[in-house]
Enzyme design. Structure first.
Site, PDB file in Angstrom:
ATOM      1  N   ASP A  34       2.900 104.744 -10.738  1.00  0.00           N
ATOM      2  CA  ASP A  34       2.164 103.701 -11.462  1.00  0.00           C
ATOM      3  C   ASP A  34       0.660 103.826 -11.225  1.00  0.00           C
ATOM      4  O   ASP A  34       0.132 103.369 -10.205  1.00  0.00           O
ATOM      5  CB  ASP A  34       2.651 102.315 -11.006  1.00  0.00           C
ATOM      6  CG  ASP A  34       3.990 101.957 -11.621  1.00  0.00           C
ATOM      7  OD1 ASP A  34       4.113 102.057 -12.857  1.00  0.00           O
ATOM      8  OD2 ASP A  34       4.910 101.578 -10.873  1.00  0.00           O
ATOM      9  N   ASP A 179      10.700  98.982 -17.838  1.00  0.00           N
ATOM     10  CA  ASP A 179       9.932  98.920 -16.598  1.00  0.00           C
ATOM     11  C   ASP A 179       9.506  97.492 -16.279  1.00  0.00           C
ATOM     12  O   ASP A 179       8.736  96.892 -17.034  1.00  0.00           O
ATOM     13  CB  ASP A 179       8.696  99.827 -16.761  1.00  0.00           C
ATOM     14  CG  ASP A 179       7.872  99.955 -15.488  1.00  0.00           C
ATOM     15  OD1 ASP A 179       8.311  99.452 -14.441  1.00  0.00           O
ATOM     16  OD2 ASP A 179       6.791 100.570 -15.557  1.00  0.00           O
TER      17      ASP A 179
HETATM   18  C1  DX5 Z   1       4.278  97.302 -13.219  1.00  0.00           C
HETATM   19  C2  DX5 Z   1       4.752  98.701 -12.968  1.00  0.00           C
HETATM   20  C3  DX5 Z   1       6.195  98.832 -12.590  1.00  0.00           C
HETATM   21  C4  DX5 Z   1       6.595  98.092 -11.366  1.00  0.00           C
HETATM   22  C5  DX5 Z   1       8.082  98.040 -11.230  1.00  0.00           C
HETATM   23  O1  DX5 Z   1       2.998  97.339 -13.759  1.00  0.00           O
HETATM   24  O2  DX5 Z   1       4.561  99.483 -14.137  1.00  0.00           O
HETATM   25  O3  DX5 Z   1       6.569 100.195 -12.532  1.00  0.00           O
HETATM   26  O4  DX5 Z   1       6.053  98.646 -10.219  1.00  0.00           O
HETATM   27  O5  DX5 Z   1       8.362  97.327 -10.104  1.00  0.00           O
HETATM   28  P1  DX5 Z   1       9.516  96.230 -10.017  1.00  0.00           P
HETATM   29  O6  DX5 Z   1      10.802  96.989 -10.149  1.00  0.00           O
HETATM   30  O7  DX5 Z   1       9.300  95.649  -8.701  1.00  0.00           O
HETATM   31  O8  DX5 Z   1       9.313  95.258 -11.151  1.00  0.00           O
HETATM   32 ZN    ZN Z   2       5.490 101.536 -14.284  1.00  0.00          ZN
END
Ligand code: DX5
Ligand code: ZN
Length: 220
Positions: A34, A179
């Site tokens: 990310d 996501d």
């Molecule tokens: C949010 C990110 C995600 C996030 C997912 O901006 O793109 O990839 O880290 O994390 P969880 O699974 O905790 O929602």
């Molecule tokens: Zn992400």
């Protein structure tokens, strides 16, 4: 077949290498990277994610799935291509024109990488339909981009189903990646709606056994 992309955004400091190895051993299909620039979203993870991705690339063959949450898309594509990702995804909202979208698609392909376009929760997925024949993945954000650990937005299920219907009706071969807030409660509904790549951060990292949760997320 459903695949899992483990987000390493919230890996605890000093536990990085141990966690990356455990995720590889648990057979995550991808490491989800990310990349945030402090402008497109308020957090800045740019350097840290570049270091993590470079480190993983040196010791692992598990593919990298790079999710760019940045304003300067071209610069980030150029820089992250150095870690030879399997896929680079950029945000439709970061593009000022259709020409920008086309330019980024071509730039990613020049690095022999698969191309993903991501849409934020408030963006209509129909806006990117014209680009679908030229890309490999649509990343549907199921939370506002910017941080991990948020609650899944239930309204996104219909968006996934509409995209899946359009893809099937037009005989396209495109992955639907989701996501944000994916866990054992929300995974079944996104898979039923048509998602086939599930990004999960918190749900995996909080689990006692990464292998068990990754296997369960993948179950049909
Ligand atoms: C949010 C990110 C995600 C996030 C997912 O901006 O793109 O990839 O880290 O994390 P969880 O699974 O905790 O929602
Ligand atoms: Zn992400």
């Amino acid at each position: 077949m459903v695949e899992v992309s483990a987000s390493i955004l919230s890996v605890k400091p000093k536990e990085e290498s141990k966690t990356f190895f455990a995720l590889e051993k648990a057979k995550t299909d991808y490491f989800h990277i990310d990349v945030m620039d402090g402008k497109f979203v308020s957090k800045d993870t740019y350097q840290k994610m570049f270091e993590y991705a470079s480190y993983i690339k040196r010791i692992s063959n598990t593919p990298l799935d790079v999710h760019l949450m940045v304003e300067d898309v071209a610069e980030a594509i150029d820089e992250f291509s150095a870690v030879e990702p399997n896929i680079i995804t950029f945000h439709y909202e970061a593009c000022k024109s259709e020409e920008d979208v086309e330019k980024y698609i071509k730039l990613i392909k020049s690095y022999n990488c698969k191309v993903g376009i991501s849409v934020k929760p408030e963006t209509k997925v129909e806006e990117i339909y014209k680009f679908l024949p030229f890309i490999h993945t649509v990343l549907i954000m199921t939370v506002e981009p910017g941080k991990g650990g948020q609650t899944f937005l239930e309204d996104m299920v219909e968006k996934i189903a509409n995209l899946k219907k359009y893809i099937d009706e037009n005989n396209l071969e495109i992955d639907i990646e989701v996501d944000g807030g994916i866990n054992l409660r929300t995974a079944p509904e996104v898979k039923k709606a048509g998602a086939n790549i599930l990004v999960a951060g918190t749900a995996i990292l909080k689990a006692v056994d990464y292998k068990v949760i990754i296997d369960e997320l993948k179950l049909d």
